[in-house]
Design a protein around this motif. Structure first.
Motif, PDB file in Angstrom:
ATOM      1  N   ILE A  72     -43.808 -18.805   9.922  1.00 57.57           N
ATOM      2  CA  ILE A  72     -42.417 -18.353  10.036  1.00 57.57           C
ATOM      3  C   ILE A  72     -41.581 -19.537  10.499  1.00 57.57           C
ATOM      4  N   ASP A  73     -40.647 -19.936   9.645  1.00 58.28           N
ATOM      5  CA  ASP A  73     -39.806 -21.089   9.971  1.00 58.28           C
ATOM      6  C   ASP A  73     -38.476 -20.621  10.540  1.00 58.28           C
ATOM      7  N   LEU A  74     -37.994 -21.384  11.499  1.00 55.33           N
ATOM      8  CA  LEU A  74     -36.703 -21.091  12.114  1.00 55.33           C
ATOM      9  C   LEU A  74     -35.790 -22.288  11.888  1.00 55.33           C
ATOM     10  N   ARG A  75     -34.507 -22.020  11.701  1.00 54.98           N
ATOM     11  CA  ARG A  75     -33.520 -23.101  11.685  1.00 54.98           C
ATOM     12  C   ARG A  75     -32.719 -23.007  12.967  1.00 54.98           C
ATOM     13  N   VAL A  76     -32.685 -24.093  13.700  1.00 54.15           N
ATOM     14  CA  VAL A  76     -31.878 -24.114  14.923  1.00 54.15           C
ATOM     15  C   VAL A  76     -30.417 -24.261  14.515  1.00 54.15           C
ATOM     16  N   ASN A  77     -29.554 -23.482  15.173  1.00 51.15           N
ATOM     17  CA  ASN A  77     -28.125 -23.504  14.865  1.00 51.15           C
ATOM     18  C   ASN A  77     -27.441 -24.583  15.692  1.00 51.15           C
ATOM     19  N   ALA A  78     -27.057 -25.670  15.013  1.00 55.08           N
ATOM     20  CA  ALA A  78     -26.477 -26.825  15.708  1.00 55.08           C
ATOM     21  C   ALA A  78     -25.213 -26.475  16.468  1.00 55.08           C
ATOM     22  N   ALA A  79     -24.561 -25.372  16.096  1.00 56.23           N
ATOM     23  CA  ALA A  79     -23.332 -24.987  16.789  1.00 56.23           C
ATOM     24  C   ALA A  79     -23.627 -24.485  18.200  1.00 56.23           C
ATOM     25  N   LYS A  80     -24.878 -24.138  18.429  1.00 57.73           N
ATOM     26  CA  LYS A  80     -25.175 -23.505  19.716  1.00 57.73           C
ATOM     27  C   LYS A  80     -26.278 -24.175  20.522  1.00 57.73           C
ATOM     28  N   ALA A  81     -27.087 -24.974  19.890  1.00 56.41           N
ATOM     29  CA  ALA A  81     -28.216 -25.546  20.632  1.00 56.41           C
ATOM     30  C   ALA A  81     -28.789 -26.744  19.893  1.00 56.41           C
TER      31      ALA A  81
ATOM     32  N   ALA B   4     -16.947 -30.636  17.225  1.00 53.80           N
ATOM     33  CA  ALA B   4     -17.206 -29.213  17.469  1.00 53.80           C
ATOM     34  C   ALA B   4     -18.663 -28.857  17.237  1.00 53.80           C
ATOM     35  N   SER B   5     -19.498 -29.899  17.166  1.00 57.56           N
ATOM     36  CA  SER B   5     -20.868 -29.587  16.786  1.00 57.56           C
ATOM     37  C   SER B   5     -21.585 -28.796  17.878  1.00 57.56           C
ATOM     38  N   ARG B   6     -21.119 -28.891  19.118  1.00 58.55           N
ATOM     39  CA  ARG B   6     -21.634 -28.014  20.150  1.00 58.55           C
ATOM     40  C   ARG B   6     -20.472 -27.193  20.677  1.00 58.55           C
ATOM     41  N   VAL B   7     -20.622 -25.892  20.623  1.00 59.76           N
ATOM     42  CA  VAL B   7     -19.535 -25.034  21.073  1.00 59.76           C
ATOM     43  C   VAL B   7     -19.658 -24.816  22.572  1.00 59.76           C
TER      44      VAL B   7
ATOM     45  N   PRO C 188     -21.603 -12.227  20.214  1.00 62.53           N
ATOM     46  CA  PRO C 188     -21.745 -13.625  20.574  1.00 62.53           C
ATOM     47  C   PRO C 188     -20.372 -14.282  20.569  1.00 62.53           C
ATOM     48  N   ALA C 189     -20.091 -15.061  21.592  1.00 53.20           N
ATOM     49  CA  ALA C 189     -18.731 -15.486  21.814  1.00 53.20           C
ATOM     50  C   ALA C 189     -18.173 -16.547  20.863  1.00 53.20           C
ATOM     51  N   PRO C 190     -18.780 -17.706  20.797  1.00 60.88           N
ATOM     52  CA  PRO C 190     -18.034 -18.808  20.224  1.00 60.88           C
ATOM     53  C   PRO C 190     -17.959 -18.770  18.708  1.00 60.88           C
ATOM     54  N   ILE C 191     -16.876 -19.252  18.184  1.00 61.30           N
ATOM     55  CA  ILE C 191     -16.755 -19.466  16.748  1.00 61.30           C
ATOM     56  C   ILE C 191     -16.698 -20.980  16.569  1.00 61.30           C
ATOM     57  N   ALA C 192     -17.726 -21.529  15.936  1.00 57.06           N
ATOM     58  CA  ALA C 192     -17.735 -22.966  15.700  1.00 57.06           C
ATOM     59  C   ALA C 192     -16.915 -23.209  14.456  1.00 57.06           C
ATOM     60  N   ARG C 193     -15.679 -23.521  14.651  1.00 56.81           N
ATOM     61  CA  ARG C 193     -14.787 -23.596  13.505  1.00 56.81           C
ATOM     62  C   ARG C 193     -15.088 -24.860  12.700  1.00 56.81           C
ATOM     63  N   ALA C 194     -15.603 -24.647  11.494  1.00 60.68           N
ATOM     64  CA  ALA C 194     -15.810 -25.791  10.626  1.00 60.68           C
ATOM     65  C   ALA C 194     -14.442 -26.188  10.092  1.00 60.68           C
TER      66      ALA C 194
ATOM     67  N   ARG D 199     -24.234 -11.558  10.754  1.00 59.05           N
ATOM     68  CA  ARG D 199     -24.977 -12.828  10.847  1.00 59.05           C
ATOM     69  C   ARG D 199     -24.029 -13.976  11.179  1.00 59.05           C
ATOM     70  N   LEU D 200     -22.857 -13.946  10.529  1.00 64.43           N
ATOM     71  CA  LEU D 200     -21.857 -14.983  10.814  1.00 64.43           C
ATOM     72  C   LEU D 200     -21.440 -14.902  12.274  1.00 64.43           C
ATOM     73  N   ALA D 201     -21.210 -13.660  12.720  1.00 63.31           N
ATOM     74  CA  ALA D 201     -20.748 -13.464  14.095  1.00 63.31           C
ATOM     75  C   ALA D 201     -21.797 -13.979  15.077  1.00 63.31           C
ATOM     76  N   ARG D 202     -23.057 -13.640  14.806  1.00 59.19           N
ATOM     77  CA  ARG D 202     -24.112 -14.067  15.714  1.00 59.19           C
ATOM     78  C   ARG D 202     -24.217 -15.593  15.760  1.00 59.19           C
ATOM     79  N   ALA D 203     -24.064 -16.209  14.584  1.00 55.84           N
ATOM     80  CA  ALA D 203     -24.191 -17.668  14.524  1.00 55.84           C
ATOM     81  C   ALA D 203     -22.923 -18.362  14.994  1.00 55.84           C
ATOM     82  N   GLY D 204     -21.830 -17.598  15.145  1.00 49.44           N
ATOM     83  CA  GLY D 204     -20.574 -18.204  15.565  1.00 49.44           C
ATOM     84  C   GLY D 204     -19.924 -18.989  14.443  1.00 49.44           C
ATOM     85  N   VAL D 205     -19.980 -18.448  13.245  1.00 49.79           N
ATOM     86  CA  VAL D 205     -19.465 -19.162  12.072  1.00 49.79           C
ATOM     87  C   VAL D 205     -18.394 -18.317  11.394  1.00 49.79           C
ATOM     88  N   GLU D 206     -17.352 -18.982  10.908  1.00 48.83           N
ATOM     89  CA  GLU D 206     -16.337 -18.248  10.144  1.00 48.83           C
ATOM     90  C   GLU D 206     -16.455 -18.600   8.667  1.00 48.83           C
TER      91      GLU D 206
END
Ligand code: SAM
Length: 472
Positions: A156-165, A257-260, A287-293, A313-320
Motif C-alpha cells: 500500500i503506497d501513500l503520497r505525502v501531501n507537501a501542503a501539510k507535511a 505556500a508549500s507548507r501551510v 481540515p483547516a488550511p487551503i493551500a492555494r495553488a 478529498r480536496l477539503a481534507r488535502a487543503g486543496v482548491e
C-alpha cells in the motif's frame, strides 16, 4: 466457524462475485455484514481463500474441467494450490454442519487426475486474449509480466501531501502509530506500507488530517511527469476520484505556500453553495488550511457523482479546484480551449494494470470491452487536446497494461495530430519529484516519450504514460 464452513462461505462469496460487477472487497464486506456470527479470523480466512482462487482462476477452471462455480474453484484450489490430498479434501467436504456437501464422483476424479499439460495462457493466470496482447507487447518477457500482475498482496503506497507535511514528518508519525513505512524507490513523496497485516490507513490521524493519500507509486510518478508549476492552468480531464487531481495540485503550490501554516489559515466548511466561514466560535472538524495553488486547477468528469466525491478529498488535502461536469461530447470547457498549460488525460480504461489489487476484474473483461475502450480513449484524447495552449503539455495516462489501450491509442492520436510533438520522458524526469534512482530507472525504461511501468519492472501497478507538447 469450522474450516469446512469457511470453505462453504468462500464458495458462496465467489459465486456472488461472478454474478455481479462489484469489487471482491465489497462483496466480502457485504458478506461479513450479513453474517455477523463470523469473527474477524473467519472473515480473514474466507477472504484469503477467495483471493487465492481469483488469482489462479484460469488454472482452476481448467483443472475442474471447465466448471466456474465457487464450490468447484475452492475444491480445485485445495488440491492444486494448497496441495491437499483427495482424502484431506474429502474430510473437509463431509456435509456436516455448515460445511460443503460431499464430493461428487466427477469432482473426486478431477482432483485425482494427474495435472494435464497447461496451455501457456492458463499457466499465466490471465484470459487468453490478454496473453496474446502481452506477447505482442513484451515478447519473451510476457510470462514474467503476466505473473507480476497476479502476485498476492501488493503493498500500500501513500503520497505525502507537501501542503501539510514532509516525508520525514509523516514517516516518524507512522512509526509512532506502530507501522513500518519505507520510502518508495522512485517517487520522492511516497511511503510504502506492507499489505500484511493490512493497515487501516483511513483510521490514521495522518490520513484524516490530509497529510497522506493512498496512491500507488506509479500513479504518483505520472502526476510528476505532467510538469505542473505554480501559476499554470491545469486541467485534469478525467478526474474520477480525484487521486491525480491532488497529485497535480501538489506540484502547483507556490513556493512560499508549500507548507501551510495551520494556525494562520481560516477554517472554512464546504456547503452545497460553496465554501463558507463558520460562525465565530464554531468548532469544526473540517481540515483547516487551503493551500492555494497559484493559477487554475480544473477537474472535469462526465460523471457528476465522481466530481461530488472529490470535494471531501480536496477539503481534507487543503486543496482548491474548479469542478466541471462535462457533457457527453465534452461540452462545458469551451472557455478553456487553447489556454491550458497542462491537460492531463487519465483515460477510462480496463484497469488491467491494477489486477494485482483486483484480480476479479481480469475474468470479467471481454475482448470487445478493450476495443470499446480504445475508441473512447481516442475520442477523449482528441477532445482534451483542444484545451492545450501552444507550448502546453498533453499527458495521456492509463492504468492498463494492454497495447490496444496504450500504444494503439497514442499511435492513432499522433497520426491525426501532427501539431503535438513528443516530449521525452527523460527530459520530463529532470523536473519531476523523483529520486535519483527513479530518474535513472524510469529513463532507461522509457521509449522516447512513452513510459510503461508494471509490477514486474517497477514494482508498481501497471501504468502507461505518453507526453506531448503542442507546437501548432
Ligand atoms: C481512470 S478514471 C480516472 C481516475 C482518476 N483520475 C483518479 O486518479 O482517481 C477515468 C475517468 O474518466 C471518466 N470519463 C469517462 N468518459 C469520459 C469522457 N468522455 N470525458 C471525460 N471523462 C470521462 C470516468 O467517469 C472516470 O472517472
Amino acid at each position: 466457524m469450522t474450516p469446512a464452513a469457511r470453505l462453504a462461505a468462500a464458495a458462496a462469496v465467489l459465486d456472488s462475485i461472478a454474478q455481479g460487477r462489484q469489487p471482491a472487497e465489497a462483496v466480502l464486506k457485504a458478506w461479513g455484514s450479513a453474517n455477523r456470527y463470523a469473527g474477524s479470523k473467519d472473515r480473514r480466512a474466507i477472504a484469503d481463500q477467495v483471493y487465492k482462487v481469483l488469482r489462479a482462476r484460469g488454472r482452476l477452471v481448467w483443472a475442474m474441467g471447465g466448471r466456474e462455480d465457487g464450490r468447484a474453484l475452492v475444491i480445485g484450489a485445495l488440491s492444486l494450490i494448497d496441495g491437499l490430498s483427495v482424502e484431506e479434501i474429502e474430510a473437509l467436504h463431509s456435509g456436516d454442519g455448515y460445511g460443503p456437501k460431499p464430493l461428487s464422483k466427477q469432482e473426486r476424479s478431477r482432483i485425482s487426475a494427474t495435472a494435464d499439460e497447461l496451455p501457456g495462457w492458463v499457466a499465466a493466470g490471465l484470459p487468453e486474449f490478454v496473453v496474446e496482447d502481452f506477447k505482442e507487447t513484451f515478447g519473451d518477457r510476457w510470462a514474467e509480466e503476466a505473473a507480476g500482475l497476479m502476485v498476492p498482496r501488493a503493498p500500500i503506497d501513500l503520497r505525502v501531501n507537501a501542503a501539510k507535511a514532509t516525508v520525514d514528518e509523516v514517516e516518524t508519525e507512522l512509526r509512532e502509530a506502530g507501522l513500518s513505512p519505507e520510502r518508495t524507490p522512485w517517487s520522492a513523496w511516497g511511503l510504502r506500507l506492507s499489505a500484511e497485516p493490512p493497515p487501516n490507513v483511513q483510521a490514521l490521524e495522518a490520513f484524516k488530517a490530509g497529510r497522506i493519500e493512498i496512491q500507488d507509486e506509479g500513479s504518483q510518478i505520472v502526476c510528476w511527469l505532467a510538469g505542473v508549476r505554480p501559476g499554470m492552468t491545469v486541467v485534469d480531464y478525467c478526474a474520477g476520484g480525484g487521486g491525480k487531481t491532488l497529485g497535480l495540485a501538489m506540484q502547483g503550490l507556490a513556493a512560499g505556500a508549500s507548507r501551510v501554516e495551520e494556525a494562520a489559515a481560516p477554517e472554512r466548511v464546504w456547503t452545497p453553495t460553496g465554501w463558507v466561514d463558520p460562525p465565530a466560535g464554531t468548532k469544526t472538524k473540517q481540515p483547516a488550511p487551503i493551500a492555494r495553488a497559484e493559477g487554475r486547477l480544473i477537474a472535469c468528469d462526465v460523471v457528476q457523482k465522481r466530481l461530488d466525491n472529490i470535494r471531501p478529498r480536496l477539503a481534507r488535502a487543503g486543496v482548491e479546484a474548479e469542478l466541471i461536469h462535462l457533457g457527453p461530447n465534452g461540452g462545458g470547457v469551451e472557455d478553456i480551449v487553447g489556454t491550458a498549460d497542462v491537460v492531463f488525460v487519465d483515460a477510462p480504461c480496463t484497469g488491467a494494470g491494477t489486477w494485482r489489487r483486483r484480480p476479479e476484474d481480469a475474468w470479467r473483461l471481454k475482448p470487445e470491452d478493450v476495443d470499446r475502450m480504445h475508441s473512447l480513449q481516442t475520442a477523449i484524447l482528441t477532445r482534451a487536446a483542444k484545451l492545450v495552449k501552444p507550448g502546453g503539455r498533453l499527458v495521456y495516462v492509463t492504468c492498463s497494461m494492454l497495447r490496444v489501450e496504450n500504444e494503439a491509442t497514442v499511435d492513432a492520436f499522433e497520426e491525426d495530430h501532427p501539431g503535438f510533438a513528443p516530449v521525452a520522458i527523460a527530459e520530463a524526469l529532470n523536473e519531476a519529484a523523483v529520486t535519483d534512482a527513479g530518474r535513472a530507472t524510469l529513463s532507461a525504461l522509457a521509449t522516447g516519450h512513452r513510459l510503461r511501468m508494471s509490477p514486474a519492472t517497477t514494482d508498481t501497478d501497471g501504468f502507461f504514460v505518453a507526453l506531448y507538447e503542442r507546437t501548432a
